[in-house]
Motif scaffolding. Structure first.
Motif, mmCIF file in Angstrom:
data_model
loop_
_atom_site.group_PDB
_atom_site.id
_atom_site.type_symbol
_atom_site.label_atom_id
_atom_site.label_comp_id
_atom_site.label_asym_id
_atom_site.label_seq_id
_atom_site.Cartn_x
_atom_site.Cartn_y
_atom_site.Cartn_z
ATOM 1 N N SER A 1 0.826 -1.206 0.000
ATOM 2 C CA SER A 1 0.000 0.000 0.000
ATOM 3 C C SER A 1 0.866 1.264 0.000
ATOM 4 N N ILE A 2 1.902 1.282 0.825
ATOM 5 C CA ILE A 2 2.795 2.446 0.892
ATOM 6 C C ILE A 2 3.536 2.642 -0.425
ATOM 7 N N LEU A 3 4.049 1.552 -0.989
ATOM 8 C CA LEU A 3 4.802 1.648 -2.249
ATOM 9 C C LEU A 3 3.891 2.073 -3.400
ATOM 10 N N ASN A 4 2.651 1.568 -3.401
ATOM 11 C CA ASN A 4 1.704 2.000 -4.431
ATOM 12 C C ASN A 4 1.427 3.493 -4.337
ATOM 13 N N LEU A 5 1.312 4.014 -3.121
ATOM 14 C CA LEU A 5 1.109 5.451 -2.945
ATOM 15 C C LEU A 5 2.317 6.242 -3.458
ATOM 16 N N CYS A 6 3.507 5.695 -3.251
ATOM 17 C CA CYS A 6 4.716 6.356 -3.767
ATOM 18 C C CYS A 6 4.699 6.405 -5.289
ATOM 19 N N ILE A 7 4.303 5.289 -5.913
ATOM 20 C CA ILE A 7 4.244 5.251 -7.374
ATOM 21 C C ILE A 7 3.172 6.203 -7.894
ATOM 22 N N ILE A 8 2.032 6.252 -7.210
ATOM 23 C CA ILE A 8 0.966 7.176 -7.605
ATOM 24 C C ILE A 8 1.455 8.626 -7.515
ATOM 25 N N ALA B 1 7.162 -4.746 -9.475
ATOM 26 C CA ALA B 1 8.300 -4.530 -8.574
ATOM 27 C C ALA B 1 7.831 -4.178 -7.174
ATOM 28 N N CYS B 2 6.778 -3.383 -7.096
ATOM 29 C CA CYS B 2 6.201 -2.996 -5.805
ATOM 30 C C CYS B 2 5.734 -4.220 -5.026
ATOM 31 N N TRP B 3 4.975 -5.096 -5.678
ATOM 32 C CA TRP B 3 4.451 -6.274 -5.001
ATOM 33 C C TRP B 3 5.546 -7.293 -4.693
ATOM 34 N N ALA B 4 6.527 -7.429 -5.585
ATOM 35 C CA ALA B 4 7.629 -8.359 -5.333
ATOM 36 C C ALA B 4 8.414 -7.949 -4.098
ATOM 37 N N LEU B 5 8.714 -6.653 -3.977
ATOM 38 C CA LEU B 5 9.434 -6.157 -2.798
ATOM 39 C C LEU B 5 8.596 -6.318 -1.542
ATOM 40 N N ALA B 6 7.296 -6.041 -1.644
ATOM 41 C CA ALA B 6 6.413 -6.161 -0.486
ATOM 42 C C ALA B 6 6.332 -7.603 0.008
ATOM 43 N N VAL B 7 6.226 -8.551 -0.924
ATOM 44 C CA VAL B 7 6.168 -9.968 -0.546
ATOM 45 C C VAL B 7 7.483 -10.399 0.099
ATOM 46 N N PHE B 8 8.604 -9.955 -0.470
ATOM 47 C CA PHE B 8 9.911 -10.325 0.101
ATOM 48 C C PHE B 8 10.065 -9.786 1.519
ATOM 49 N N VAL B 9 9.680 -8.521 1.720
ATOM 50 C CA VAL B 9 9.798 -7.923 3.052
ATOM 51 C C VAL B 9 8.848 -8.604 4.027
ATOM 52 N N GLY B 10 7.583 -8.798 3.624
ATOM 53 C CA GLY B 10 6.581 -9.353 4.527
ATOM 54 C C GLY B 10 6.885 -10.771 4.955
ATOM 55 N N PHE B 11 7.134 -11.647 3.990
ATOM 56 C CA PHE B 11 7.375 -13.044 4.336
ATOM 57 C C PHE B 11 8.791 -13.258 4.869
ATOM 58 N N GLY B 12 9.723 -12.370 4.498
ATOM 59 C CA GLY B 12 11.068 -12.465 5.055
ATOM 60 C C GLY B 12 11.101 -12.149 6.529
ATOM 61 N N ILE B 13 10.311 -11.153 6.950
ATOM 62 C CA ILE B 13 10.270 -10.773 8.360
ATOM 63 C C ILE B 13 9.714 -11.895 9.218
ATOM 64 N N ALA B 14 8.668 -12.576 8.737
ATOM 65 C CA ALA B 14 7.994 -13.588 9.556
ATOM 66 C C ALA B 14 8.650 -14.961 9.438
ATOM 67 N N PHE B 15 8.882 -15.434 8.224
ATOM 68 C CA PHE B 15 9.341 -16.808 8.035
ATOM 69 C C PHE B 15 10.865 -16.935 8.041
ATOM 70 N N LEU B 16 11.567 -15.926 7.529
ATOM 71 C CA LEU B 16 13.027 -15.945 7.562
ATOM 72 C C LEU B 16 13.575 -15.245 8.803
ATOM 73 N N GLU B 17 12.675 -14.702 9.620
ATOM 74 C CA GLU B 17 13.017 -14.008 10.865
ATOM 75 C C GLU B 17 13.995 -12.856 10.649
ATOM 76 N N LEU B 18 13.798 -12.147 9.539
ATOM 77 C CA LEU B 18 14.640 -10.983 9.280
ATOM 78 C C LEU B 18 14.315 -9.836 10.230
ATOM 79 N N GLY B 19 13.111 -9.856 10.801
ATOM 80 C CA GLY B 19 12.714 -8.783 11.704
ATOM 81 C C GLY B 19 13.499 -8.751 12.992
ATOM 82 N N ILE B 20 14.008 -9.896 13.423
ATOM 83 C CA ILE B 20 14.756 -9.945 14.684
ATOM 84 C C ILE B 20 16.256 -10.029 14.426
ATOM 85 N N LEU B 21 16.662 -9.673 13.224
ATOM 86 C CA LEU B 21 18.069 -9.747 12.845
ATOM 87 C C LEU B 21 18.924 -8.896 13.780
ATOM 88 N N GLY B 22 19.895 -9.542 14.420
ATOM 89 C CA GLY B 22 20.789 -8.836 15.336
ATOM 90 C C GLY B 22 20.281 -8.732 16.752
#
Length: 216
Positions: A124-131, A160-181
Motif C-alpha cells: 500500500s505504501i509503495l503504491n502510494l509512492c508510485i501514484i 516490482a512494488c508487489w515483489a518487494l512487499a512480498v519479500f519484506v513481509g514473508f522475510g520478516i515472519a518466516f526468515l526471521e529478518l525482523g529480529i536480525l541482530g
C-alpha cells in the motif's frame, strides 16, 4: 471488608491472568469488561466492512469500465487490492487479538498473518509512492507524461512494488529478518505463548528503510 478487598487486589496483582494458564512462558492477558469488548467488536467490524466494501467497489468499477483502463487507474487498482487484503485477511484476526489481547490461532497462522500484514501495508505504501510519481509527471511534466508513464512501465512498477512487499513481509515472519541482530533479546524478553507481534530490531528497521528509500 477493606482488608478482604486489599487481599484480593494483591492476589490479582501477583497472579495476573495469562493467555495459557498451563504454560510457564505464557503472555499476560488483559481482561476487558464485556461492555467494552462488545463495543470494540462492533466498532472494528464496521471498520472492516467499510474497508472491504469501499475497495471492492473501486476494483469492480475499474475492471468493468474499459474507459478506466489507464496507467493511473491501474495504480489505483493495485492500491485497492492491497487495502482489500488488509480488510479481508489482516483486520479480522487483528480485531480478535486486540479485543482478547491474546493470539489463539496458532504459531503458523501467526506467521502467515504477520506476513500478510507487513506485505499488504508495504504494498500500500509503495503504491502510494508510485501514484505520487505518476501525478508528479502528469502535473509538472504533462508533455512527457505519456512517454514516461506508459502502461507497460506502470505494470512493471506495480510488479516490482508487489515483489518487494512480498519479500519484506514473508522475510520478516518466516526468515526471521525482523529480529536480525536481536535474536537473544527477542526470545528472552519479547516472545511468549499467546502473543503475535511484528518485532523489528534496529538492524532490520534500517535495512527496510533503506530498501524503501531506494525504491522511491
Amino acid at each position: 471488608m477493606d482488608h478482604r478487598w486489599t487481599l484480593n487486589q494483591s492476589i490479582i496483582q501477583e497472579n495476573p491472568p495469562l493467555c495459557y494458564a498451563s504454560l510457564n512462558n505464557s503472555c499476560v492477558k488483559t481482561v476487558y469488561p464485556m461492555e467494552t469488548r462488545t463495543f470494540m467488536y462492533i466498532l472494528f467490524s464496521f471498520i472492516t466492512f467499510f474497508t472491504l466494501f469501499g475497495n471492492l467497489l473501486v476494483i469492480i468499477t475499474i475492471i468493468h469500465f474499459k474507459q478506466l483502463h489507464t496507467p493511473t487507474n491501474y495504480l489505483i487498482l493495485s492500491l485497492a487490492v492491497a487495502d482489500l487484503f488488509v480488510g479481508g485477511a489482516v483486520m479480522p484476526p487483528s480485531m480478535l487479538r486486540l479485543v482478547e489481547t491474546c493470539w489463539y490461532l496458532g504459531n503458523l497462522f501467526c506467521k502467515i498473518h504477520s506476513s500478510l500484514d507487513v506485505t499488504m501495508c508495504t504494498a500500500s505504501i509503495l503504491n502510494l509512492c508510485i501514484i505520487s510519481v505518476d501525478r508528479y509527471y502528469a502535473v509538472c511534466h504533462p508533455l512527457l507524461y505519456h512517454v514516461k508513464m506508459t502502461t507497460n512501465i506502470t505494470l512493471i512498477m506495480i510488479f516490482a512494488c508487489w515483489a518487494l512487499a512480498v519479500f519484506v513481509g514473508f522475510g520478516i515472519a518466516f526468515l526471521e529478518l525482523g529480529i536480525l541482530g536481536a535474536e537473544d533479546f527477542y526470545y528472552n524478553n519479547i516472545a511468549c505463548e499467546g502473543g503475535c507481534i511484528v518485532y523489528l530490531s534496529k538492524t532490520a528497521s534500517v535495512v527496510i528503510d533503506v530498501m524503501h528509500i531506494l525504491v522511491r
